[in-house]
Design a protein around this motif. Structure first.
Motif, PDB file in Angstrom:
ATOM      1  N   CYS A   1       0.822  -1.204   0.000  1.00 33.03           N
ATOM      2  CA  CYS A   1       0.000   0.000   0.000  1.00 33.03           C
ATOM      3  C   CYS A   1       0.858   1.256   0.000  1.00 33.03           C
ATOM      4  O   CYS A   1       1.787   1.393   0.782  1.00 33.03           O
ATOM      5  CB  CYS A   1      -0.902  -0.006   1.229  1.00 33.03           C
ATOM      6  SG  CYS A   1      -1.969   1.438   1.350  1.00 33.03           S
TER       7      CYS A   1
ATOM      8  N   HIS B   1      -0.851   4.285   0.048  1.00 34.46           N
ATOM      9  CA  HIS B   1      -1.781   5.323   0.481  1.00 34.46           C
ATOM     10  C   HIS B   1      -1.359   5.898   1.837  1.00 34.46           C
ATOM     11  O   HIS B   1      -0.683   5.249   2.603  1.00 34.46           O
ATOM     12  CB  HIS B   1      -3.202   4.751   0.600  1.00 34.46           C
ATOM     13  CG  HIS B   1      -3.706   4.192  -0.680  1.00 34.46           C
ATOM     14  ND1 HIS B   1      -3.832   2.845  -0.885  1.00 34.46           N
ATOM     15  CD2 HIS B   1      -4.081   4.798  -1.827  1.00 34.46           C
ATOM     16  CE1 HIS B   1      -4.291   2.654  -2.111  1.00 34.46           C
ATOM     17  NE2 HIS B   1      -4.439   3.813  -2.696  1.00 34.46           N
TER      18      HIS B   1
ATOM     19  N   THR C   1      -1.773   4.389   5.637  1.00 34.31           N
ATOM     20  CA  THR C   1      -1.675   3.064   5.048  1.00 34.31           C
ATOM     21  C   THR C   1      -2.963   2.279   5.272  1.00 34.31           C
ATOM     22  O   THR C   1      -3.564   2.352   6.339  1.00 34.31           O
ATOM     23  CB  THR C   1      -0.497   2.299   5.679  1.00 34.31           C
ATOM     24  OG1 THR C   1       0.674   3.089   5.538  1.00 34.31           O
ATOM     25  CG2 THR C   1      -0.272   0.968   5.014  1.00 34.31           C
ATOM     26  N   CYS C   2      -3.367   1.527   4.257  1.00 32.02           N
ATOM     27  CA  CYS C   2      -4.566   0.685   4.378  1.00 32.02           C
ATOM     28  C   CYS C   2      -4.315  -0.432   5.388  1.00 32.02           C
ATOM     29  O   CYS C   2      -3.183  -0.901   5.532  1.00 32.02           O
ATOM     30  CB  CYS C   2      -4.917   0.073   3.024  1.00 32.02           C
ATOM     31  SG  CYS C   2      -5.512   1.291   1.832  1.00 32.02           S
TER      32      CYS C   2
ATOM     33  N   ARG D   1      -9.962  -4.920   7.801  1.00 32.97           N
ATOM     34  CA  ARG D   1      -9.419  -5.074   6.444  1.00 32.97           C
ATOM     35  C   ARG D   1     -10.333  -4.507   5.371  1.00 32.97           C
ATOM     36  O   ARG D   1      -9.890  -4.082   4.322  1.00 32.97           O
ATOM     37  CB  ARG D   1      -9.114  -6.534   6.156  1.00 32.97           C
ATOM     38  CG  ARG D   1     -10.308  -7.429   6.153  1.00 32.97           C
ATOM     39  CD  ARG D   1      -9.919  -8.870   5.896  1.00 32.97           C
ATOM     40  NE  ARG D   1     -10.946  -9.757   6.404  1.00 32.97           N
ATOM     41  CZ  ARG D   1     -10.847 -10.441   7.526  1.00 32.97           C
ATOM     42  NH1 ARG D   1      -9.760 -10.370   8.250  1.00 32.97           N
ATOM     43  NH2 ARG D   1     -11.824 -11.211   7.925  1.00 32.97           N
ATOM     44  N   GLU D   2     -11.646  -4.471   5.612  1.00 35.80           N
ATOM     45  CA  GLU D   2     -12.593  -3.955   4.622  1.00 35.80           C
ATOM     46  C   GLU D   2     -12.495  -2.444   4.437  1.00 35.80           C
ATOM     47  O   GLU D   2     -13.073  -1.894   3.501  1.00 35.80           O
ATOM     48  CB  GLU D   2     -14.015  -4.330   5.015  1.00 35.80           C
ATOM     49  CG  GLU D   2     -14.267  -5.821   4.986  1.00 35.80           C
ATOM     50  CD  GLU D   2     -15.639  -6.188   5.504  1.00 35.80           C
ATOM     51  OE1 GLU D   2     -16.491  -5.297   5.660  1.00 35.80           O
ATOM     52  OE2 GLU D   2     -15.847  -7.380   5.770  1.00 35.80           O
ATOM     53  N   ALA D   3     -11.740  -1.771   5.292  1.00 35.31           N
ATOM     54  CA  ALA D   3     -11.574  -0.319   5.181  1.00 35.31           C
ATOM     55  C   ALA D   3     -10.507   0.066   4.158  1.00 35.31           C
ATOM     56  O   ALA D   3     -10.328   1.246   3.876  1.00 35.31           O
ATOM     57  CB  ALA D   3     -11.207   0.272   6.544  1.00 35.31           C
ATOM     58  N   ALA D   4      -9.837  -0.907   3.571  1.00 34.78           N
ATOM     59  CA  ALA D   4      -8.820  -0.620   2.558  1.00 34.78           C
ATOM     60  C   ALA D   4      -9.478  -0.016   1.311  1.00 34.78           C
ATOM     61  O   ALA D   4     -10.669  -0.206   1.054  1.00 34.78           O
ATOM     62  CB  ALA D   4      -8.065  -1.895   2.193  1.00 34.78           C
ATOM     63  N   ILE D   5      -8.695   0.682   0.529  1.00 36.72           N
ATOM     64  CA  ILE D   5      -9.185   1.360  -0.667  1.00 36.72           C
ATOM     65  C   ILE D   5      -9.408   0.370  -1.806  1.00 36.72           C
ATOM     66  O   ILE D   5      -8.605  -0.526  -2.036  1.00 36.72           O
ATOM     67  CB  ILE D   5      -8.177   2.451  -1.086  1.00 36.72           C
ATOM     68  CG1 ILE D   5      -8.147   3.535  -0.006  1.00 36.72           C
ATOM     69  CG2 ILE D   5      -8.508   3.038  -2.443  1.00 36.72           C
ATOM     70  CD1 ILE D   5      -7.092   4.580  -0.190  1.00 36.72           C
TER      71      ILE D   5
ATOM     72  N   LEU E   1      -9.445  -4.954  -3.079  1.00 42.08           N
ATOM     73  CA  LEU E   1      -8.957  -3.895  -2.200  1.00 42.08           C
ATOM     74  C   LEU E   1      -7.437  -3.789  -2.285  1.00 42.08           C
ATOM     75  O   LEU E   1      -6.756  -4.727  -2.721  1.00 42.08           O
ATOM     76  CB  LEU E   1      -9.376  -4.177  -0.751  1.00 42.08           C
ATOM     77  CG  LEU E   1     -10.871  -4.329  -0.508  1.00 42.08           C
ATOM     78  CD1 LEU E   1     -11.125  -4.600   0.969  1.00 42.08           C
ATOM     79  CD2 LEU E   1     -11.632  -3.108  -0.986  1.00 42.08           C
ATOM     80  N   CYS E   2      -6.900  -2.673  -1.839  1.00 42.29           N
ATOM     81  CA  CYS E   2      -5.466  -2.408  -1.848  1.00 42.29           C
ATOM     82  C   CYS E   2      -4.668  -3.474  -1.090  1.00 42.29           C
ATOM     83  O   CYS E   2      -3.531  -3.760  -1.438  1.00 42.29           O
ATOM     84  CB  CYS E   2      -5.212  -1.024  -1.258  1.00 42.29           C
ATOM     85  SG  CYS E   2      -3.482  -0.561  -1.191  1.00 42.29           S
ATOM     86  N   ASN E   3      -5.268  -4.076  -0.096  1.00 47.47           N
ATOM     87  CA  ASN E   3      -4.581  -5.083   0.712  1.00 47.47           C
ATOM     88  C   ASN E   3      -4.726  -6.495   0.135  1.00 47.47           C
ATOM     89  O   ASN E   3      -4.457  -7.475   0.807  1.00 47.47           O
ATOM     90  CB  ASN E   3      -5.066  -5.034   2.155  1.00 47.47           C
ATOM     91  CG  ASN E   3      -6.565  -5.204   2.270  1.00 47.47           C
ATOM     92  OD1 ASN E   3      -7.258  -5.514   1.314  1.00 47.47           O
ATOM     93  ND2 ASN E   3      -7.068  -4.993   3.478  1.00 47.47           N
TER      94      ASN E   3
END
Length: 63
Positions: A2, A4, A7-8, A16-20, A33-35
């Motif tokens: 990541c 961002h 960081t995600c 984990r669902e909050a990642a971009i 997602l980014c992760n």
């Protein structure tokens, strides 16, 4: 990895669902997602290590 800021969250964290979202395919019902977690519209998930997280939609009150 990541890039961002901030960081995600990593794939193994509870949030984990909050990642971009880096790739969305709503016509197919999934997003990447980014992760590296794949989330599905039914709230299921596929983790980068191959583990599956069952759908976890909130259950409405029974009347």
């Amino acid at each position: 990895m990541c890039t961002h800021t901030p960081t995600c969250p990593p794939a193994n964290s509870a949030d984990r669902e909050a990642a971009i979202v880096v790739a969305a395919h709503p016509e197919q019902g999934w997003s990447l997602l980014c992760n590296a977690v794949v989330i599905f519209e039914d709230t299921g998930e596929l983790l980068p290590d191959g583990r599956v997280v069952d759908p976890h939609r909130p259950v409405g009150a029974l009347v």
